[in-house]
Design a protein around this motif. Structure first.
Motif, mmCIF file in Angstrom:
data_model
loop_
_atom_site.group_PDB
_atom_site.id
_atom_site.type_symbol
_atom_site.label_atom_id
_atom_site.label_comp_id
_atom_site.label_asym_id
_atom_site.label_seq_id
_atom_site.Cartn_x
_atom_site.Cartn_y
_atom_site.Cartn_z
ATOM 1 N N MET A 148 0.825 -1.202 0.000
ATOM 2 C CA MET A 148 0.000 0.000 0.000
ATOM 3 C C MET A 148 0.862 1.255 0.000
ATOM 4 O O MET A 148 0.605 2.214 -0.745
ATOM 5 C CB MET A 148 -0.935 -0.015 1.209
ATOM 6 N N LEU A 149 1.912 1.251 0.822
ATOM 7 C CA LEU A 149 2.803 2.416 0.868
ATOM 8 C C LEU A 149 3.508 2.627 -0.468
ATOM 9 O O LEU A 149 3.759 3.768 -0.873
ATOM 10 C CB LEU A 149 3.833 2.239 1.985
ATOM 11 N N CYS A 150 3.835 1.530 -1.139
ATOM 12 C CA CYS A 150 4.523 1.637 -2.427
ATOM 13 C C CYS A 150 3.635 2.267 -3.502
ATOM 14 O O CYS A 150 4.142 2.740 -4.527
ATOM 15 C CB CYS A 150 5.000 0.261 -2.893
ATOM 16 N N GLU A 151 2.324 2.257 -3.292
ATOM 17 C CA GLU A 151 1.403 2.842 -4.261
ATOM 18 C C GLU A 151 1.233 4.343 -4.071
ATOM 19 O O GLU A 151 0.611 5.014 -4.896
ATOM 20 C CB GLU A 151 0.035 2.150 -4.166
ATOM 21 N N LEU A 152 1.763 4.883 -2.985
ATOM 22 C CA LEU A 152 1.681 6.322 -2.767
ATOM 23 C C LEU A 152 2.582 7.048 -3.767
ATOM 24 O O LEU A 152 3.539 6.490 -4.293
ATOM 25 C CB LEU A 152 2.125 6.670 -1.341
ATOM 26 N N GLU A 153 2.299 8.293 -3.997
ATOM 27 C CA GLU A 153 3.145 9.090 -4.890
ATOM 28 C C GLU A 153 4.404 9.574 -4.185
ATOM 29 O O GLU A 153 5.316 10.086 -4.829
ATOM 30 C CB GLU A 153 2.347 10.287 -5.419
ATOM 31 N N THR A 154 4.462 9.397 -2.881
ATOM 32 C CA THR A 154 5.602 9.848 -2.090
ATOM 33 C C THR A 154 6.726 8.811 -2.124
ATOM 34 O O THR A 154 6.454 7.617 -1.966
ATOM 35 C CB THR A 154 5.168 10.075 -0.633
ATOM 36 N N PRO A 155 7.993 9.212 -2.325
ATOM 37 C CA PRO A 155 9.111 8.254 -2.284
ATOM 38 C C PRO A 155 9.184 7.524 -0.948
ATOM 39 O O PRO A 155 9.010 8.137 0.112
ATOM 40 C CB PRO A 155 10.343 9.146 -2.495
ATOM 41 N N VAL A 156 9.433 6.205 -0.998
ATOM 42 C CA VAL A 156 9.465 5.370 0.203
ATOM 43 C C VAL A 156 10.775 4.593 0.254
ATOM 44 O O VAL A 156 11.224 4.047 -0.758
ATOM 45 C CB VAL A 156 8.279 4.381 0.229
ATOM 46 N N LEU A 157 11.375 4.543 1.448
ATOM 47 C CA LEU A 157 12.541 3.693 1.702
ATOM 48 C C LEU A 157 12.200 2.741 2.833
ATOM 49 O O LEU A 157 11.694 3.169 3.880
ATOM 50 C CB LEU A 157 13.759 4.534 2.097
ATOM 51 N N PHE A 158 12.479 1.449 2.650
ATOM 52 C CA PHE A 158 12.281 0.448 3.696
ATOM 53 C C PHE A 158 13.634 0.064 4.288
ATOM 54 O O PHE A 158 14.561 -0.289 3.551
ATOM 55 C CB PHE A 158 11.609 -0.804 3.129
#
Length: 353
Positions: free
Chosen positions: A144-154
């Motif tokens: 779900m977070l990966c579908e946001l338009e905001t860059p994500v780092l895990f």
């Protein structure tokens, strides 16, 4: 023409090692800021031009952004105390971010929020330039977070070794080479019966450590005895706690006909739970069995016996997290990247050292 200045020349001039100079010039490894600045200043004075990452004119100066660059949102699921490897990492992460003009906001993801696939109420999308996730291990929530338009780092992830990769940048500690070196040393000490304790599908790092154990055993010509691999958890409980896990371990150990020479644990907290169960069962470490953890938590130095473990260099994790996230913010079209940072094996009393 004057001879070209070398790294060894700079090291000799400062009375430091060649490795120290190399770290400063290439911005790798852990180095005090004062030492790094001293090396860079001397390199400039001596005419060393082969910098890989820095503008010589800017040595010793901190870039001041003209305006705030935005907020970085930290998502986490549990308490991050001094015992957690990420506490030191986050300190470095926040300091590096602040120098770039970013602020850090923290948002705990409750089990209810995660189950509902919702963003935390404290999160403000309009103010957020990027998201960093610490131990978000529910795959549906990560997706779900990966579908946001905001860059994500895990920083660590759900297990992805058995399925499609996440559509995000991922940062891990190096989970396999230290285990291989440990098993080779155990073989040298004639400790050939080695088991593994840890829920291998808990997260990607646990999965990599378990696979590292199996690969190392195979490459060392040693059998992986399934009777000494306790890789699950208490059944019927979705999010088992330490008490539940100890009950699972106690049942496994009581049903085992014998013990191996050594148990390798998925992290230090698994090793500490194992020590508690051993005490209840009358098993002594290191007299009856040897034990190795992973993380080098503060408790690993305080417990009796002190715990052999694999140290995570948290500061380089923090530095790498900033590099990955900020580069993603600046260039969203980059291919997704996975990075592992160095770990180091430390021997203590739990293996007779």
């Amino acid at each position: 023409m004057a001879e070209r200045v070398t790294i060894q020349d700079i090291a000799d001039a400062l009375g430091v090692s060649r490795n120290t100079v190399s770290k400063a010039l290439n911005n790798t490894g852990i180095l005090a800021e004062a030492t790094r600045d001293k090396v860079l200043q001397k390199a400039m004075e001596m005419g060393y031009k082969q910098f890989s990452y820095i503008n010589i004119a800017g040595i010793g100066k901190k870039a001041e952004p003209e305006q705030p660059a935005g907020e970085i949102a930290l998502f986490f699921t549990g308490f991050i105390g001094n015992s957690h490897f990420s506490s030191t990492m986050l300190d470095k992460f926040q300091r590096e971010l602040s120098q770039l003009g970013y602020s850090l906001t923290m948002h705990r993801i409750s089990p209810e929020t995660m189950d509902a696939l919702q963003l935390p109420a404290s999160y403000h999308k309009e103010q957020t330039a990027g998201i960093v996730c610490i131990e978000i291990f529910e795959r549906s929530y990560a997706d779900m977070l990966c579908e946001l338009e905001t860059p994500v780092l895990f920083v660590d992830t759900p297990v992805i070794g058995l399925g499609k990769p996440l559509r995000a940048d991922c940062l891990y500690m190096e989970n396999q080479s230290g285990i291989y070196r440990f098993i080779q040393e155990m073989l040298r000490r004639n400790k050939k019966r080695i088991g593994f304790i840890g829920e291998y599908l808990h997260c990607q790092s646990f999965f990599e450590r378990y696979m590292g154990y199996r690969n190392a055993m195979y490459l060392s010509g040693l059998p992986c005895e399934e009777k000494w691999c306790f890789i699950s958890n208490k059944p019927g409980i979705r999010r088992p706690n330490s008490k539940d896990y100890q009950e699972y371990l106690e049942e496994c150990l009581q049903s085992a006909a014998s013990l191996p020479d050594v148990f390798l644990c998925a992290n230090d907290f698994v090793a500490l739970d194992t020590l508690q169960v051993f005490k209840r069962l009358g098993v002594t470490v290191p007299d009856d069995v040897w034990l190795c953890g992973f993380d080098d938590s503060p408790e690993s130095k305080l417990v009796t016996p002190t715990l052999t473990t694999i140290h995570i260099h948290s500061q380089i994790l923090g530095f790498s997290a900033v590099h990955l996230l900020i580069s993603r913010i600046k260039e969203p079209s980059l291919n997704f990247r996975t990075m592992h940072t160095e770990t180091s094996l430390i021997y203590r009393e739990s293996t007779g050292d």
